[in-house]
Design a protein around this motif. Structure first.
Motif, short mmCIF file in Angstrom:
data_model
loop_
_atom_site.label_atom_id
_atom_site.label_comp_id
_atom_site.label_asym_id
_atom_site.label_seq_id
_atom_site.Cartn_x
_atom_site.Cartn_y
_atom_site.Cartn_z
N PHE A 1 41.77 23.27 36.13
CA PHE A 1 41.80 24.72 35.91
C PHE A 1 42.20 25.38 37.22
O PHE A 1 41.55 25.16 38.25
N VAL A 2 43.27 26.16 37.17
CA VAL A 2 43.80 26.80 38.38
C VAL A 2 43.57 28.30 38.27
O VAL A 2 43.85 28.91 37.24
N ARG A 3 43.05 28.90 39.34
CA ARG A 3 42.79 30.35 39.38
C ARG A 3 43.52 30.97 40.56
O ARG A 3 43.43 30.50 41.69
N HIS A 4 44.24 32.06 40.26
CA HIS A 4 44.95 32.78 41.31
C HIS A 4 44.03 33.85 41.90
O HIS A 4 43.58 34.74 41.19
N ASP A 5 43.76 33.75 43.18
CA ASP A 5 42.96 34.74 43.91
C ASP A 5 43.93 35.60 44.71
O ASP A 5 44.23 35.30 45.87
N SER A 6 44.42 36.66 44.09
CA SER A 6 45.46 37.48 44.72
C SER A 6 44.96 38.15 45.99
O SER A 6 43.83 38.65 46.05
N VAL A 7 45.84 38.18 46.99
CA VAL A 7 45.52 38.89 48.24
C VAL A 7 45.95 40.35 48.17
O VAL A 7 45.67 41.13 49.09
N ASN A 8 46.62 40.74 47.08
CA ASN A 8 47.03 42.12 46.88
C ASN A 8 45.82 42.93 46.40
O ASN A 8 45.30 42.67 45.32
N PRO A 9 45.36 43.93 47.17
CA PRO A 9 44.16 44.66 46.78
C PRO A 9 44.32 45.46 45.49
O PRO A 9 43.32 45.88 44.90
N ALA A 10 45.54 45.66 45.01
CA ALA A 10 45.77 46.39 43.76
C ALA A 10 45.93 45.46 42.56
O ALA A 10 46.01 45.92 41.43
N SER A 11 45.97 44.15 42.80
CA SER A 11 46.22 43.20 41.73
C SER A 11 45.01 43.04 40.81
O SER A 11 43.87 42.94 41.29
N PRO A 12 45.23 42.96 39.51
CA PRO A 12 44.15 42.65 38.59
C PRO A 12 43.59 41.23 38.77
O PRO A 12 42.59 40.89 38.15
N LEU A 13 44.22 40.42 39.61
CA LEU A 13 43.77 39.05 39.85
C LEU A 13 43.00 38.92 41.17
O LEU A 13 42.68 37.81 41.58
N ARG A 14 42.68 40.03 41.80
CA ARG A 14 42.00 39.98 43.10
C ARG A 14 40.55 39.49 42.93
O ARG A 14 39.88 39.82 41.94
N PRO A 15 40.05 38.71 43.88
CA PRO A 15 38.66 38.25 43.83
C PRO A 15 37.70 39.44 43.83
O PRO A 15 37.96 40.46 44.46
N GLY A 16 36.61 39.28 43.09
CA GLY A 16 35.61 40.33 43.01
C GLY A 16 35.86 41.32 41.88
O GLY A 16 34.99 42.14 41.57
N GLY B 1 42.89 39.27 34.07
CA GLY B 1 43.74 40.28 34.67
C GLY B 1 45.12 40.36 34.04
O GLY B 1 45.77 41.42 34.09
N PHE B 2 45.57 39.28 33.42
CA PHE B 2 46.88 39.29 32.76
C PHE B 2 46.87 40.05 31.44
O PHE B 2 47.92 40.25 30.84
#
Length: 194
Positions: free
Chosen positions: A52-67, A17-18
């Motif tokens: 290994f650390v993964r950011h699961d963003s809670v922002n529904p518009a974020s490119p890092l959101r789960p899914g 997503g980055f």
């Protein structure tokens, strides 16, 4: 520089997503990915632990959101997972610090007898800095190879805007000058860890 035989490499949020520059804006340090890959390789070859650390963003518009595919690790990181001779841990989080993720990073480090951390990844002034600061506050010996991190331009209050290089330098000064971590280079760490 001394790198402990059980020093943990904490690889923060190196996710697809980055790569979405339309969302994040201009970035710095185009060589960061090569340095991150090199450090993972040295850690795996020498049998040291990798987190290994993964950011699961809670922002529904974020490119890092789960899914969303942006939540996945970049290909070169995913290809290295599970390949090392040392222990490995996956931490997922929804905030800046890897110490507030699942499973509990601090508990795992304590159980493994780890007292030194090398923190790398994305973004320098966000999750990398926050994780390094907390590590320092918790008593770990923390190193941050600055050239194995990158960040993006950012706008703050009062219309203030800073480019990615300025933000990375400010993080480095705060971390190093404030005694939270030693800011070093990838080359120095790789030479000491080999």
């Amino acid at each position: 520089m001394e790198i402990a035989k059980n020093a943990a490499l904490v690889v923060v949020d190196v996710q697809k997503g980055f790569e979405e520059s339309g969302f994040w804006g201009p970035r710095n340090n185009p060589g960061a990915d090569d340095n991150i890959a090199g450090l993972i390789g040295v850690w795996q070859e020498t049998g040291r632990p990798v987190v290994f650390v993964r950011h699961d963003s809670v922002n529904p518009a974020s490119p890092l959101r789960p899914g969303y595919e942006g939540n996945d690790f970049k290909e070169y990181v995913e290809a290295r997972r599970g390949r090392g001779a040392g222990k490995e841990l996956l931490v997922t989080k929804t905030v800046n610090s890897a110490f507030y993720g699942t499973p509990d990073l601090g508990a795992w480090l304590e159980a493994e007898g780890i007292s030194q951390l090398v923190v790398i990844g994305i973004q320098t002034n966000m999750c990398v800095e926050t994780t390094a600061r907390m590590g320092g506050n918790l008593g770990y010996d923390v190193l941050v190879p600055l050239d194995a991190t990158h960040t993006f331009d950012l706008e703050g209050p009062f219309g203030w805007r800073r480019d990615a290089d300025e933000l990375a330098q400010t993080s480095a000064v705060s971390l190093h000058g404030g005694g939270f971590a030693r800011v070093v280079t990838t080359k120095e760490v790789m030479a000491a860890a080999a």
